[in-house]
Each structure stands twice: as C-alpha cells, then as structure tokens.
Design a protein around this motif. Sequence first.
Motif, PDB file in Angstrom:
ATOM      1  N   ASN A 121       0.817  -1.220   0.000  1.00 20.97           N
ATOM      2  CA  ASN A 121       0.000   0.000   0.000  1.00 20.97           C
ATOM      3  C   ASN A 121       0.847   1.266   0.000  1.00 20.97           C
ATOM      4  O   ASN A 121       0.516   2.246   0.651  1.00 20.97           O
ATOM      5  N   ALA A 122       1.922   1.252  -0.741  1.00 22.28           N
ATOM      6  CA  ALA A 122       2.749   2.446  -0.889  1.00 22.28           C
ATOM      7  C   ALA A 122       2.149   3.313  -1.995  1.00 22.28           C
ATOM      8  O   ALA A 122       1.594   2.804  -2.959  1.00 22.28           O
ATOM      9  N   LYS A 123       2.272   4.631  -1.846  1.00 24.32           N
ATOM     10  CA  LYS A 123       1.723   5.526  -2.862  1.00 24.32           C
ATOM     11  C   LYS A 123       2.508   5.433  -4.152  1.00 24.32           C
ATOM     12  O   LYS A 123       1.936   5.306  -5.219  1.00 24.32           O
ATOM     13  N   ASP A 124       3.815   5.540  -4.068  1.00 20.37           N
ATOM     14  CA  ASP A 124       4.645   5.372  -5.244  1.00 20.37           C
ATOM     15  C   ASP A 124       6.041   4.902  -4.837  1.00 20.37           C
ATOM     16  O   ASP A 124       6.386   4.849  -3.658  1.00 20.37           O
ATOM     17  N   LYS A 125       6.815   4.575  -5.840  1.00 17.75           N
ATOM     18  CA  LYS A 125       8.130   3.990  -5.636  1.00 17.75           C
ATOM     19  C   LYS A 125       9.094   4.955  -4.945  1.00 17.75           C
ATOM     20  O   LYS A 125       9.887   4.563  -4.103  1.00 17.75           O
ATOM     21  N   LYS A 126       9.002   6.223  -5.277  1.00 14.28           N
ATOM     22  CA  LYS A 126       9.934   7.212  -4.714  1.00 14.28           C
ATOM     23  C   LYS A 126       9.712   7.417  -3.219  1.00 14.28           C
ATOM     24  O   LYS A 126      10.655   7.695  -2.492  1.00 14.28           O
ATOM     25  N   ASP A 127       8.470   7.305  -2.752  1.00 12.95           N
ATOM     26  CA  ASP A 127       8.201   7.421  -1.314  1.00 12.95           C
ATOM     27  C   ASP A 127       8.890   6.294  -0.541  1.00 12.95           C
ATOM     28  O   ASP A 127       9.462   6.525   0.524  1.00 12.95           O
ATOM     29  N   VAL A 128       8.816   5.088  -1.068  1.00 12.94           N
ATOM     30  CA  VAL A 128       9.449   3.942  -0.417  1.00 12.94           C
ATOM     31  C   VAL A 128      10.964   4.107  -0.421  1.00 12.94           C
ATOM     32  O   VAL A 128      11.626   3.861   0.585  1.00 12.94           O
ATOM     33  N   GLN A 129      11.516   4.548  -1.536  1.00 15.90           N
ATOM     34  CA  GLN A 129      12.957   4.757  -1.621  1.00 15.90           C
ATOM     35  C   GLN A 129      13.417   5.826  -0.632  1.00 15.90           C
ATOM     36  O   GLN A 129      14.433   5.669   0.034  1.00 15.90           O
TER      37      GLN A 129
END
Length: 135
Positions: free
Chosen positions: A99-107
Amino acid sequence: MEIKEAKNLDFNLKILQSNKIQALLIPASQLTKPFKLKKSQLELDIPSVKSASKNKVSIAIDLNEISQLDKKQKALVLSNLIYLIKICRKTNTNLSFINAKDKKDVQALLTSLGASSQQTALSTKPFYLKQYLLL
C-alpha cells in the motif's frame, strides 16, 4: 502473492522455514511495541530472518496501517523499522512494502532509515500491491 500475517516467534519461524508463502506481513501492532536494546520486541530474530532469506520469503510491511497511527506510535514504528532494516541487511533478506503511494516514497523512507542502495532497489520492486491475501 500469498502473504501470511506474523504472530509469535515460533509461528513466524515455522512459516519462514516453509516455502509455501512469498511474504510475511508484520502488522503495525507488533511494530509499535517499545524497542529495548537487550531484546527486540519484534516477533522476529536473526535465525528466523536468515531462514526467510534462504527460502526467498520477503518481510512485508503495510504502510497504510503505519500512516494511520499517532505520532508516538509512528516513532516506535520507525525505531523498530531501523532495527529490522539492519537485520535484513545482515541476512540479505528482502523487505517489501504494501500500500505504498509510489516507488519514490518507499525509496526515500528506506534511505532516510539507513537502508543500503541494494535494499532500496530490491524493496521497491513489488510495491504496487494494493490488496493482499492473508492465508
């Protein structure tokens, strides 16, 4: 992707030693326990995480649950996540975020918590899981 929810240490070890699942979901309730130096309050230890790495089972964390917590509980979650990142780095275990918004947020989250660039690259591959199946 089949995901099993983490419960206690013995249950987690048994699940991580089997090849029947792809990820072990750690609920936010386990991540909000206070961190103590002598003993981790997570229901994971180094041998169980090593067996997860050996069986190619990733450790999954639901970011939607964490975002709904209050500030004190989020601080506890972040301290436990730092500990979990260190264990996963030592054992070469994959972390995945649900449930992450996008890849950059997780990074950004992982690099700010001290994950290696290899961990961030591996953790952002299966990040678009919106719904998950608990067995």
